[in-house]
Structure formats: C-alpha cells, structure tokens
Write a protein that holds these residues in place. Structure first.
Motif, mmCIF file in Angstrom:
data_model
loop_
_atom_site.group_PDB
_atom_site.id
_atom_site.type_symbol
_atom_site.label_atom_id
_atom_site.label_comp_id
_atom_site.label_asym_id
_atom_site.label_seq_id
_atom_site.Cartn_x
_atom_site.Cartn_y
_atom_site.Cartn_z
ATOM 1 N N ILE A 96 -1.875 -5.765 0.600
ATOM 2 C CA ILE A 96 -2.176 -6.112 2.161
ATOM 3 C C ILE A 96 -0.887 -6.153 2.840
ATOM 4 N N GLU A 97 -0.951 -5.381 3.806
ATOM 5 C CA GLU A 97 0.454 -5.226 4.852
ATOM 6 C C GLU A 97 -0.011 -6.151 6.175
ATOM 7 N N ILE A 98 1.004 -7.363 6.091
ATOM 8 C CA ILE A 98 0.629 -8.444 7.137
ATOM 9 C C ILE A 98 1.852 -8.662 7.687
ATOM 10 N N ARG A 99 1.931 -9.155 9.030
ATOM 11 C CA ARG A 99 3.154 -9.809 9.727
ATOM 12 C C ARG A 99 3.399 -11.253 9.157
ATOM 13 N N PRO A 100 4.578 -11.443 8.863
ATOM 14 C CA PRO A 100 4.856 -13.140 8.468
ATOM 15 C C PRO A 100 4.269 -14.086 9.209
ATOM 16 N N ASP A 101 4.358 -13.757 10.512
ATOM 17 C CA ASP A 101 3.996 -15.037 11.623
ATOM 18 C C ASP A 101 2.297 -15.243 11.123
ATOM 19 N N ASP A 102 1.645 -13.977 11.028
ATOM 20 C CA ASP A 102 0.119 -13.864 10.897
ATOM 21 C C ASP A 102 -0.276 -14.646 9.327
ATOM 22 N N LEU A 103 0.758 -14.476 8.416
ATOM 23 C CA LEU A 103 0.522 -14.959 7.117
ATOM 24 C C LEU A 103 0.507 -16.601 7.261
ATOM 25 N N ARG A 104 1.866 -16.979 7.974
ATOM 26 C CA ARG A 104 1.969 -18.582 8.306
ATOM 27 C C ARG A 104 0.542 -19.167 9.069
#
Length: 145
Positions: free
Chosen positions: A112-120
């Motif tokens: 899954i490709e995700i932006r780090p801010d979205d992970l947070r």
C-alpha cells in the motif's frame, strides 16, 4: 479486513501497487510484552535484526521485561490496530522524511502506497495519539539508535 479496505472505509488516499521502491517499505513487527505493541520500521533502517531490535532498548522504551517479537513481521498491521489487538505503536520517525511509504499487505508482492502524513492521521484516528495517556503513539528513530 485488510489495510486497503480500512483506508478506503476511512477515506484516506492510498494505492495498492505491485512495483515500488523496496527501500521505502515499512516493515511491521509485533512486540509481546506487558503492553502488546506494534512497531513500524523503515526497510532501509533494518540493517540486521540485532541492530533493529536491541531488546534492552525496547524493554526500556516499553517499560517492561521481557520483550519478544515475531521476526517474520506482519501484514495488514493497521487492521490489527483497528481491531484493538495493539496497545502501543512504536513508529520509526524517519518515516516522515519520505514523500511516500509502502506498507505490507496481503497479496503477492503487493504494498500500500501512502503518504507519511496520512499514516500519522490514520493512527491518530485509530486512537494512537502522542498527547493522550493511552494508547500512545511512541516515536523512536531507529535510524540513529
């Protein structure tokens, strides 16, 4: 439930990809202690299991002893958090130095490709907030440990 389904349900931007930069992959491990924890570590910080999981460091960090871990890692780690199977999350701070990261998921060589801010944000949505008493998102930079 898979992580991709969870991200869709919560309306977080992500892609399921089959070709990706493996150095930007995040590996996840379960740490069994008095507080069951999930650790997210960037692939390029792994080096060796000994370098990553210095148990004495983790025992201090988790304020418990002894600590054991599943060396095979886990897939769909966010789903474990959503199900309430995790009490603490330890996150490699260098995740936030990247433009995108890749989380392990079910499926042959998929991520899954995700932006780090979205992970947070998704971790905070699941109850892991650095300002709350518990559960807690613990940041720890394994890149410099």
């Amino acid at each position: 439930m898979t992580d991709a389904a969870l991200l869709r349900e919560k309306n977080y931007s992500h892609n399921v990809v089959y070709e990706f930069d493996r150095s930007k992959q995040i590996r996840t491990f379960i740490l069994e202690s008095s507080h069951r924890a999930l650790i997210f570590v960037c692939e390029d910080n792994l080096g060796s299991e000994e370098a990553l999981l210095d148990l004495s460091v983790l025992e201090k960090l988790l304020e418990s002893s002894p600590v054991t871990y599943n060396p095979g890692g886990v897939v769909d780690a966010l789903s474990l958090v959503a199900k309430g199977n995790i009490e603490r999350v330890i996150l490699d701070e260098s995740v936030f130095d990247r433009d995108v990261v890749y989380l392990q998921t079910v499926g042959r060589n998929a991520a899954i490709e995700i932006r780090p801010d979205d992970l947070r944000k998704i971790l905070a949505d699941l109850g892991f907030d650095s300002e709350s008493d518990k559960p807690k998102l613990i940041t720890y930079d394994f890149g410099y440990a």
